[in-house]
Design an enzyme around this catalytic site. Structure first.
Site, PDB file in Angstrom:
ATOM      1  N   SER A  50     -10.023   5.140  -3.508  1.00  0.00           N
ATOM      2  CA  SER A  50      -9.759   6.583  -3.433  1.00  0.00           C
ATOM      3  C   SER A  50      -8.670   7.104  -4.361  1.00  0.00           C
ATOM      4  O   SER A  50      -8.581   8.307  -4.595  1.00  0.00           O
ATOM      5  CB  SER A  50      -9.411   6.961  -1.988  1.00  0.00           C
ATOM      6  OG  SER A  50      -8.382   6.118  -1.498  1.00  0.00           O
ATOM      7  N   GLY A  52      -5.704   6.018  -7.858  1.00  0.00           N
ATOM      8  CA  GLY A  52      -5.173   5.070  -8.839  1.00  0.00           C
ATOM      9  C   GLY A  52      -6.221   4.235  -9.544  1.00  0.00           C
ATOM     10  O   GLY A  52      -7.269   4.738  -9.970  1.00  0.00           O
ATOM     11  N   LEU A 139      -6.644  -2.917  -3.187  1.00  0.00           N
ATOM     12  CA  LEU A 139      -5.920  -2.434  -2.009  1.00  0.00           C
ATOM     13  C   LEU A 139      -4.416  -2.559  -2.216  1.00  0.00           C
ATOM     14  O   LEU A 139      -3.932  -3.595  -2.661  1.00  0.00           O
ATOM     15  CB  LEU A 139      -6.304  -3.247  -0.765  1.00  0.00           C
ATOM     16  CG  LEU A 139      -7.743  -3.139  -0.267  1.00  0.00           C
ATOM     17  CD1 LEU A 139      -7.929  -4.011   0.964  1.00  0.00           C
ATOM     18  CD2 LEU A 139      -8.107  -1.702   0.061  1.00  0.00           C
ATOM     19  N   ALA A 140      -3.695  -1.496  -1.893  1.00  0.00           N
ATOM     20  CA  ALA A 140      -2.226  -1.556  -1.857  1.00  0.00           C
ATOM     21  C   ALA A 140      -1.825  -0.956  -0.520  1.00  0.00           C
ATOM     22  O   ALA A 140      -2.161   0.192  -0.233  1.00  0.00           O
ATOM     23  CB  ALA A 140      -1.628  -0.763  -3.009  1.00  0.00           C
ATOM     24  N   TYR A 235       9.918  -7.534  -9.355  1.00  0.00           N
ATOM     25  CA  TYR A 235       8.455  -7.610  -9.248  1.00  0.00           C
ATOM     26  C   TYR A 235       7.951  -9.051  -9.314  1.00  0.00           C
ATOM     27  O   TYR A 235       7.762  -9.695  -8.280  1.00  0.00           O
ATOM     28  CB  TYR A 235       7.779  -6.715 -10.303  1.00  0.00           C
ATOM     29  CG  TYR A 235       6.383  -6.350  -9.881  1.00  0.00           C
ATOM     30  CD1 TYR A 235       6.153  -5.233  -9.090  1.00  0.00           C
ATOM     31  CD2 TYR A 235       5.292  -7.140 -10.215  1.00  0.00           C
ATOM     32  CE1 TYR A 235       4.880  -4.910  -8.650  1.00  0.00           C
ATOM     33  CE2 TYR A 235       4.016  -6.830  -9.789  1.00  0.00           C
ATOM     34  CZ  TYR A 235       3.820  -5.716  -9.004  1.00  0.00           C
ATOM     35  OH  TYR A 235       2.558  -5.412  -8.562  1.00  0.00           O
ATOM     36  N   VAL A 274       1.877   5.390 -13.172  1.00  0.00           N
ATOM     37  CA  VAL A 274       2.382   6.096 -11.996  1.00  0.00           C
ATOM     38  C   VAL A 274       1.292   6.096 -10.936  1.00  0.00           C
ATOM     39  O   VAL A 274       0.211   6.642 -11.143  1.00  0.00           O
ATOM     40  CB  VAL A 274       2.765   7.554 -12.336  1.00  0.00           C
ATOM     41  CG1 VAL A 274       3.390   8.229 -11.121  1.00  0.00           C
ATOM     42  CG2 VAL A 274       3.729   7.605 -13.506  1.00  0.00           C
TER      43      VAL A 274
END
EC number: 1.3.1.9
Length: 398
Positions: A50, A52, A139-140, A235, A274
């Site tokens: 949905s 990015g 997925l995030a 990261y 972003v």
């Protein structure tokens, strides 16, 4: 209602349905202008479809390859006049444009980590598509309820072993400041790997494989970020990096699994952009503001859709993919060029609150951030009255 952006920290609490639709249309137009991708997929499942990179992967599959797409995500529509999420409005727009082109588009709104959503997805594939030939895992999430144990696991963004002090920008106050992050505990590391690592991706591929809905030659890819030295402490060498390394380990088994179908499984490395996920990482707004400035100056700036279209065309569906020694597909090479990284590092040490706008493209960063929520899109009348209640056609709500 007339909708204006209201930002709190790394989230915009308002969304603009018309702006979200215009943003999706711009991405579709980009893919259409680039031309069709040879030998692309025909039936595609996108997990995290949905916003990015996941949304860009769905748009590229549909409008670059003419594929049928099934999307899975967890979004919220308008209730009692309240605004829905950007991902909801993005998907409503995607379905509309796909259907205008005569392309199959269906979506499942629910917890992608759950067994119920996996089962519903498999039934939908069997009923509508037969088999799928590409699974994109994008997925995030901050949390995951483990489907087997019921345990709620959380992901954290912390360094490993020692505290780390990082430069960053307070996006609300627009000041450059230093933030010290304490090291992750073992429990926090384990939780992050459980949420953001490869276990759920593996569970999806296992479930799809066992159900017999993966086509001959089926491929799967999950998206990752490597970055350079500036971002490594928080990261790649941090708790989230442990999860990303878990993807690298899990993909080996999936590759062997899909080899039996003449297929393939790869981790794909994409550049920093972003997104709602990246804006939550303390160092990223400042890094991205500098990266935008340097890459725009050098003519190599790209967003999600440019990156993902390139990934499909140059690697996923190319006999000579851009691949590294670890077997990952690479689309991030422009970001990592020494000329880019050296200049970013040089500017990094010179940025202050006083020269933030002059030394960086903070304006461009803020604009990209607001675009995620449907604002700052050319051609949209933000004074016009907008209905927040937008329906998604062909939505399965779990």
């Amino acid at each position: 209602m007339v909708i204006k952006p209201r930002v709190r920290g790394f989230i915009c609490v308002t969304t603009h349905p018309v702006g979200c639709e215009a943003n999706v249309k711009q991405q579709i137009d980009y893919v259409t202008q680039q031309g069709a991708i040879d030998a692309g997929p025909k039936n595609v499942l996108v997990l995290g479809a949905s916003t990015g990179y996941g949304l860009a992967a769905r748009i590229t599959a549909a409008f670059g390859c003419g594929a049928n797409t099934l999307g899975v995500f967890f979004e919220r529509g308008s209730v009692d006049g309240k605004l829905g999420t950007a991902g909801w409005y993005n998907t409503a727009a995607f379905h509309k444009f796909a259907e205008e082109k005569g392309l199959y588009a269906k979506s499942i709104n629910g917890d992608a980590f759950s067994d119920a959503v996996k089962a519903e997805t498999i039934e939908t594939i069997k009923r509508d598509l037969g088999k799928i030939d590409l699974v994109v895992y994008s997925l995030a999430a901050p949390r995951r309820t483990h489907p087997k144990t019921g345990e709620v696991l959380s992901s954290t963004l912390k360094p490993l072993g020692k505290s780390v002090t990082l430069r960053g920008v307070d996006t609300d106050k627009e000041i450059v400041k230093e933030t010290t992050l304490q090291p992750a505990t073992q429990e926090e590391i384990d939780g992050t790997v459980a949420v953001m690592g490869g276990e759920d991706w593996q569970m999806w591929i296992d479930a799809l494989h066992e159900a017999g809905v993966l086509a001959e030659g089926a491929k799967t890819t999950a998206f990752t970020y490597l970055g350079e030295k500036l971002t490594h402490d928080i990261y790649w060498n941090g708790s989230i990096g442990e999860a990303k390394k878990d993807l690298d380990q899990k993909v080996i088994g999936m590759r062997q699994q899909l080899a039996g179908l003449g297929g393939d499984a790869r981790v794909s490395v994409l550049k920093a952009v972003v997104t709602q996920a990246s804006s939550a990482i303390p160092i990223m707004p400042l890094y991205l503001s500098l990266l935008f400035k340097v890459m725009k100056e050098q003519g190599s700036h790209e967003g999600c859709i440019e990156q993902v279209y390139g990934l499909y065309k140059d690697s996923l569906y190319n006999s000579e993919p851009v691949i590294d020694q670890e077997g990952r597909l690479r689309a991030d090479y422009k970001e990592l060029q020494p000329a880019v990284q050296d200049r970013v590092k040089q500017l990094w040490d010179q940025v202050t609150s006083e020269n933030l706008y002059e030394m960086t493209d903070f304006v461009g960063y803020k604009q990209e951030f607001l675009r995620l929520f449907g604002f700052e899109i050319e051609g949209v009348d933000y004074e016009a009255d907008v209905d927040p209640d937008v329906k998604i056609s062909n939505l399965i709500q779990l």
